[in-house]
Design a protein around this motif. Structure first.
Motif, PDB file in Angstrom:
ATOM      1  N   ASP A 207      96.315-101.461  14.452  1.00 14.66           N
ATOM      2  CA  ASP A 207      95.541-102.477  13.738  1.00 14.66           C
ATOM      3  C   ASP A 207      96.438-103.389  12.923  1.00 14.66           C
ATOM      4  O   ASP A 207      96.070-104.538  12.638  1.00 14.66           O
ATOM      5  N   ALA A 208      97.576-102.891  12.521  1.00 19.75           N
ATOM      6  CA  ALA A 208      98.527-103.700  11.755  1.00 19.75           C
ATOM      7  C   ALA A 208      99.908-103.079  11.905  1.00 19.75           C
ATOM      8  O   ALA A 208     100.051-101.898  12.242  1.00 19.75           O
ATOM      9  N   GLY A 209     100.934-103.872  11.653  1.00 18.71           N
ATOM     10  CA  GLY A 209     102.292-103.386  11.752  1.00 18.71           C
ATOM     11  C   GLY A 209     102.864-103.577  13.146  1.00 18.71           C
ATOM     12  O   GLY A 209     102.247-104.218  14.008  1.00 18.71           O
TER      13      GLY A 209
ATOM     14  N   GLU B 231     105.278-100.545   8.889  1.00 18.39           N
ATOM     15  CA  GLU B 231     103.960-100.781   8.290  1.00 18.39           C
ATOM     16  C   GLU B 231     102.828-100.586   9.307  1.00 18.39           C
ATOM     17  O   GLU B 231     101.861-101.347   9.354  1.00 18.39           O
ATOM     18  N   VAL B 232     102.954 -99.541  10.117  1.00 17.97           N
ATOM     19  CA  VAL B 232     101.984 -99.298  11.185  1.00 17.97           C
ATOM     20  C   VAL B 232     100.702 -98.687  10.617  1.00 17.97           C
ATOM     21  O   VAL B 232     100.731 -97.648   9.952  1.00 17.97           O
TER      22      VAL B 232
ATOM     23  N   LEU C 293     101.237 -90.913  16.986  1.00 14.97           N
ATOM     24  CA  LEU C 293     102.435 -91.682  16.631  1.00 14.97           C
ATOM     25  C   LEU C 293     103.372 -91.811  17.838  1.00 14.97           C
ATOM     26  O   LEU C 293     103.978 -92.871  18.047  1.00 14.97           O
ATOM     27  N   LEU C 294     103.493 -90.750  18.638  1.00 14.81           N
ATOM     28  CA  LEU C 294     104.319 -90.836  19.843  1.00 14.81           C
ATOM     29  C   LEU C 294     103.741 -91.853  20.823  1.00 14.81           C
ATOM     30  O   LEU C 294     104.482 -92.608  21.467  1.00 14.81           O
ATOM     31  N   LYS C 295     102.414 -91.870  20.947  1.00  9.95           N
ATOM     32  CA  LYS C 295     101.771 -92.832  21.847  1.00  9.95           C
ATOM     33  C   LYS C 295     101.949 -94.262  21.341  1.00  9.95           C
ATOM     34  O   LYS C 295     102.111 -95.193  22.141  1.00  9.95           O
ATOM     35  N   VAL C 296     101.936 -94.419  20.026  1.00  6.23           N
ATOM     36  CA  VAL C 296     102.198 -95.744  19.454  1.00  6.23           C
ATOM     37  C   VAL C 296     103.616 -96.188  19.793  1.00  6.23           C
ATOM     38  O   VAL C 296     103.853 -97.359  20.111  1.00  6.23           O
TER      39      VAL C 296
ATOM     40  N   VAL D 213      91.183 -93.722   9.017  1.00  2.00           N
ATOM     41  CA  VAL D 213      92.569 -94.176   9.044  1.00  2.00           C
ATOM     42  C   VAL D 213      93.438 -93.030   9.549  1.00  2.00           C
ATOM     43  O   VAL D 213      93.542 -91.985   8.909  1.00  2.00           O
ATOM     44  N   ILE D 214      94.053 -93.224  10.714  1.00  2.00           N
ATOM     45  CA  ILE D 214      94.921 -92.206  11.305  1.00  2.00           C
ATOM     46  C   ILE D 214      96.352 -92.375  10.801  1.00  2.00           C
ATOM     47  O   ILE D 214      97.017 -91.408  10.412  1.00  2.00           O
ATOM     48  N   LEU D 215      96.826 -93.613  10.831  1.00  2.00           N
ATOM     49  CA  LEU D 215      98.165 -93.954  10.331  1.00  2.00           C
ATOM     50  C   LEU D 215      98.005 -95.047   9.286  1.00  2.00           C
ATOM     51  O   LEU D 215      97.382 -96.082   9.551  1.00  2.00           O
TER      52      LEU D 215
END
Length: 213
Positions: free
Chosen positions: A54-56, A6-7, A43-46, A15-17
């Motif tokens: 912000d959430a997830g 839930e990222v 997403l790789l950096k996350v 909103v990116i993700l």
């Protein structure tokens, strides 16, 4: 096992993700596709906790990764970016660079393994004696891949690593990772030939992620 649960990530009101869910199981080979600017590299950096969400949450083997886990978590991954690093010296010195870092003090360069990897990726081992700056962009990129592979990390996060390669070099690189069943791979790419080599497609567009089963 790496999991995005839930990222959600927003930047500058965009909103990116958007509630992204993805589980990457051991030994899987995934190709992350989508338009430019969709958030694939983000997403790789996350995954490495370089980008706060912000959430997830990001989980490893079912447990949420926190700031206290950063060192151990990041050491699980081999991240290779799109552009080779600037470097003054020979190609061989560039390949040996990771072993000068304190984090890799227990590892040592293996010249035989270097030569094997160079040949597998379509490079002549004699290039090791050449000045790094005189090599082509594609040669430098493949040396960067080999530089990382020497660290023996089992989970590869690859960010457009074939974008500067010609067709033959690209196929050598993609084929190498496709055949490597001991590593888990999540590869950002615009090149759909990764799918021809057996990678499973995961798409990201307008913040939403889907997986082709």
């Amino acid at each position: 096992m790496l999991e995005f649960r839930e990222v959600t990530l927003r930047r500058a009101g965009r909103v990116i993700l958007d509630r992204v869910n993805l589980t990457v199981f051991p030994d899987e080979h995934l190709a992350l596709t989508g338009p430019s600017g969709a958030g694939k590299s983000t997403l790789l950096k996350v995954a490495l906790l370089f980008e706060p969400v912000d959430a997830g949450a990001v989980l490893w083997n079912g447990r949420e990764v926190t700031v206290a886990d950063l060192g151990a978590h990041r050491s699980r991954f081999l991240y290779i970016g799109q552009k080779p690093l600037p470097f003054e010296g020979t190609a061989e010195e560039y390949l040996n660079l990771p072993f000068t870092f304190a984090a890799n003090h227990a590892l040592h360069a293996d010249q035989v393994e270097q030569d094997r990897l160079m040949e597998a990726l379509g490079l002549d081992p004699a290039l090791k004696k050449s000045p790094y700056t005189r090599l082509s962009g594609g040669e430098q990129q493949r040396l960067t891949i080999i530089q990382g592979l020497q660290l023996k990390r089992d989970f590869c996060l690859l960010d457009e690593i074939t974008s500067s390669l010609d067709q033959d070099s690209m196929r050598a690189v993609v084929g190498f990772f496709a055949r490597d069943k001991a590593r888990t791979v999540l590869a950002v790419t615009h090149n759909r030939e990764w799918l021809d080599f057996g990678f499973t497609e995961v798409g990201l567009e307008s913040g939403k992620l889907w997986r082709r089963e």
